[in-house]
Motif scaffolding. Structure first.
Motif, PDB file in Angstrom:
ATOM      1  N   ASP A  13       7.138  -4.779   2.173  1.00  8.63           N
ATOM      2  CA  ASP A  13       6.098  -5.253   1.255  1.00  8.63           C
ATOM      3  C   ASP A  13       6.647  -5.804  -0.059  1.00  8.63           C
ATOM      4  N   THR A  15       8.958  -9.259  -1.359  1.00  9.37           N
ATOM      5  CA  THR A  15       9.691 -10.481  -1.049  1.00  9.37           C
ATOM      6  C   THR A  15      10.736 -10.666  -2.132  1.00  9.37           C
ATOM      7  N   HIS A  38       8.836 -10.324  -5.653  1.00 15.77           N
ATOM      8  CA  HIS A  38       7.377 -10.188  -5.689  1.00 15.77           C
ATOM      9  C   HIS A  38       6.981  -8.963  -4.879  1.00 15.77           C
ATOM     10  N   GLN A  40       4.014  -6.584  -3.150  1.00 17.60           N
ATOM     11  CA  GLN A  40       2.681  -6.719  -2.580  1.00 17.60           C
ATOM     12  C   GLN A  40       1.807  -5.482  -2.835  1.00 17.60           C
ATOM     13  N   MET A  43      -1.914  -5.922  -3.407  1.00 22.35           N
ATOM     14  CA  MET A  43      -2.640  -6.416  -2.232  1.00 22.35           C
ATOM     15  C   MET A  43      -2.938  -5.289  -1.239  1.00 22.35           C
ATOM     16  N   HIS A  44      -1.991  -4.363  -1.075  1.00 23.86           N
ATOM     17  CA  HIS A  44      -2.149  -3.309  -0.074  1.00 23.86           C
ATOM     18  C   HIS A  44      -2.911  -2.096  -0.600  1.00 23.86           C
ATOM     19  N   LEU A  54      -0.830  -8.698   6.886  1.00 24.97           N
ATOM     20  CA  LEU A  54      -0.976  -9.221   5.522  1.00 24.97           C
ATOM     21  C   LEU A  54       0.382  -9.357   4.845  1.00 24.97           C
ATOM     22  N   ARG A  57       2.095 -12.570   6.117  1.00 26.02           N
ATOM     23  CA  ARG A  57       1.496 -13.789   5.552  1.00 26.02           C
ATOM     24  C   ARG A  57       1.880 -13.979   4.089  1.00 26.02           C
ATOM     25  N   ASP A  58       1.955 -12.892   3.352  1.00 24.76           N
ATOM     26  CA  ASP A  58       2.305 -13.016   1.938  1.00 24.76           C
ATOM     27  C   ASP A  58       3.768 -13.421   1.762  1.00 24.76           C
ATOM     28  N   HIS A  59       4.651 -12.928   2.633  1.00 23.36           N
ATOM     29  CA  HIS A  59       6.052 -13.369   2.572  1.00 23.36           C
ATOM     30  C   HIS A  59       6.133 -14.891   2.720  1.00 23.36           C
ATOM     31  N   ARG A  61       3.999 -17.108   1.849  1.00 23.58           N
ATOM     32  CA  ARG A  61       3.567 -17.768   0.611  1.00 23.58           C
ATOM     33  C   ARG A  61       4.591 -17.653  -0.509  1.00 23.58           C
ATOM     34  N   ARG A  62       5.357 -16.567  -0.518  1.00 23.84           N
ATOM     35  CA  ARG A  62       6.171 -16.269  -1.703  1.00 23.84           C
ATOM     36  C   ARG A  62       7.622 -16.735  -1.635  1.00 23.84           C
TER      37      ARG A  62
END
Length: 351
Positions: A13, A15, A38, A40, A43-44, A54, A57-59, A61-62
């Motif tokens: 969680d 990046t 970054h 997460q 978010m979690h 999730l 997907r966030d990885h 984006r970052r």
């Protein structure tokens, strides 16, 4: 000739991306030029724990914006990178695939090689990023949300397992106990903060395997004891929560410290490295520092901001392996990930 290593971490969680330069002189520690991270956590939080889909997907984006930030901070162009390293495992399969895929695509576009790195080796070598790096050999306490191990470390890639948890890791004990106390995610840091307001002697909690005669750990029984005590308190729990948190933390830390001291006695070594997220725990640092000072033992930690998962440790591990001639990076751009991967496997591959 020195090389620039770009490291990407995406095992769970966080990046992380970092840039490290190898040294030309043998034995010199590689230099960290820049890193960006970054988390997460926010978010979690709504789910009370990491949601793998999730996280993946966030990885996605970052990772590229973080790479741009690192290159800008270091004042280095992307095409100056010599090797792209990434976390191959262990970790969440989908999250690992993001980092591996991005690293391989980037390397292919640059016509540069790639190197998959063991996540725990990154943690193990992370104290070399500090202002006071250790020297080999040493005893390592790897202590995180998913792992609790004692290792003898004689050099890069030369690791011998001395003991490990047979059930929950220390970080799990913190997190699960925090959940039982009604604390938020992530539970470990929340429990530690609350423990500062309580009396660690208020509740007599077990220290599993403390006198087992070996170097293994067990924390599942402690979690059960915390649950039992919380149930006994019932409606009185809110006013006693800080005391129970302090007693829980004291039990975990005592086991970690005494097992580490036993590992030092068994190996005859005079140096300890503590790595992993729980290595940021203030009480653990205080008690281990005090106990080791009495024995003339040096203790080394990563910088506090590098205790959690990060790209700097991945780039550093890759740089140290390359600098030591222990591994050749790949140029075929095929990749796989290893969600379950023992640190002993990479040690066994070293002559």
């Amino acid at each position: 000739m020195s090389e620039l290593i770009l490291g990407i971490e995406s095992s769970c969680d966080e990046t992380g991306v970092a840039l490290v330069r190898t040294r030309e002189a043998p034995g010199q520690v590689p230099e960290l030029l820049a890193h960006a991270l970054h988390s997460q956590i926010e978010m979690h939080q709504a789910y009370g724990g990491v949601v793998p889909e999730l996280a993946s997907r966030d990885h996605i984006r970052r990772v590229l914006p973080l790479t741009d930030a690192v290159l800008r901070e270091a004042g280095v162009a992307l095409d100056a990178v010599d090797v792209v390293a990434y976390t191959r495992g262990p970790g969440l399969a989908g999250a690992l695939l993001v980092g591996a895929g991005v690293a391989s695509a980037m390397a292919a576009a640059l016509d540069r090689p790639t190197l998959g790195v063991h996540h725990l080796e990154g943690h193990l070598l992370s104290p070399f990023l500090s202002a006071d790096p250790p020297q080999f050999p040493f005893v390592a306490l790897l202590v995180s949300g998913g792992h609790t191990q004692l290792m003898r470390v004689d050099g890069v890639g030369r690791y011998a397992l001395l003991g490990e948890t047979i059930d929950d890791a220390a970080g799990e004990a913190f997190d699960k106990s925090a959940k039982l106390l009604g604390l938020g995610y992530p539970g470990g840091p929340a429990l530690s903060r609350l423990a500062g307001e309580g009396d660690a002697r208020a509740f007599k909690l077990p220290r599993p395997l403390l006198h087992s005669g070996d170097l293994d750990f067990s924390f599942a029984g402690l979690k059960t004891a915390v649950l039992t005590q919380a149930q006994r308190l019932g409606q009185a729990l809110p006013e006693r929560r800080a005391d129970l948190a302090a007693s829980t933390q004291a039990a975990i830390v005592e086991v970690l410290v005494k097992k580490t001291l036993a590992a030092l006695a068994a190996t005859g070594l005079q140096r300890v490295v503590v790595a992993g997220g729980v290595g940021a725990n203030r009480l653990l640092r205080e008690q281990l520092d005090a106990a080791c000072a009495q024995r003339g033992v040096r203790v080394h930690y990563p910088e506090l901001h590098l205790c959690t998962d990060n790209g700097a440790m991945i780039a550093m591990a890759a740089a140290m392996r390359l600098q030591g001639g222990l591994e050749q990076p790949r140029r075929d751009y095929a990749f796989d990930v290893k969600p379950r991967w023992s640190l002993e496997e990479i040690s066994a591959s070293i002559p």
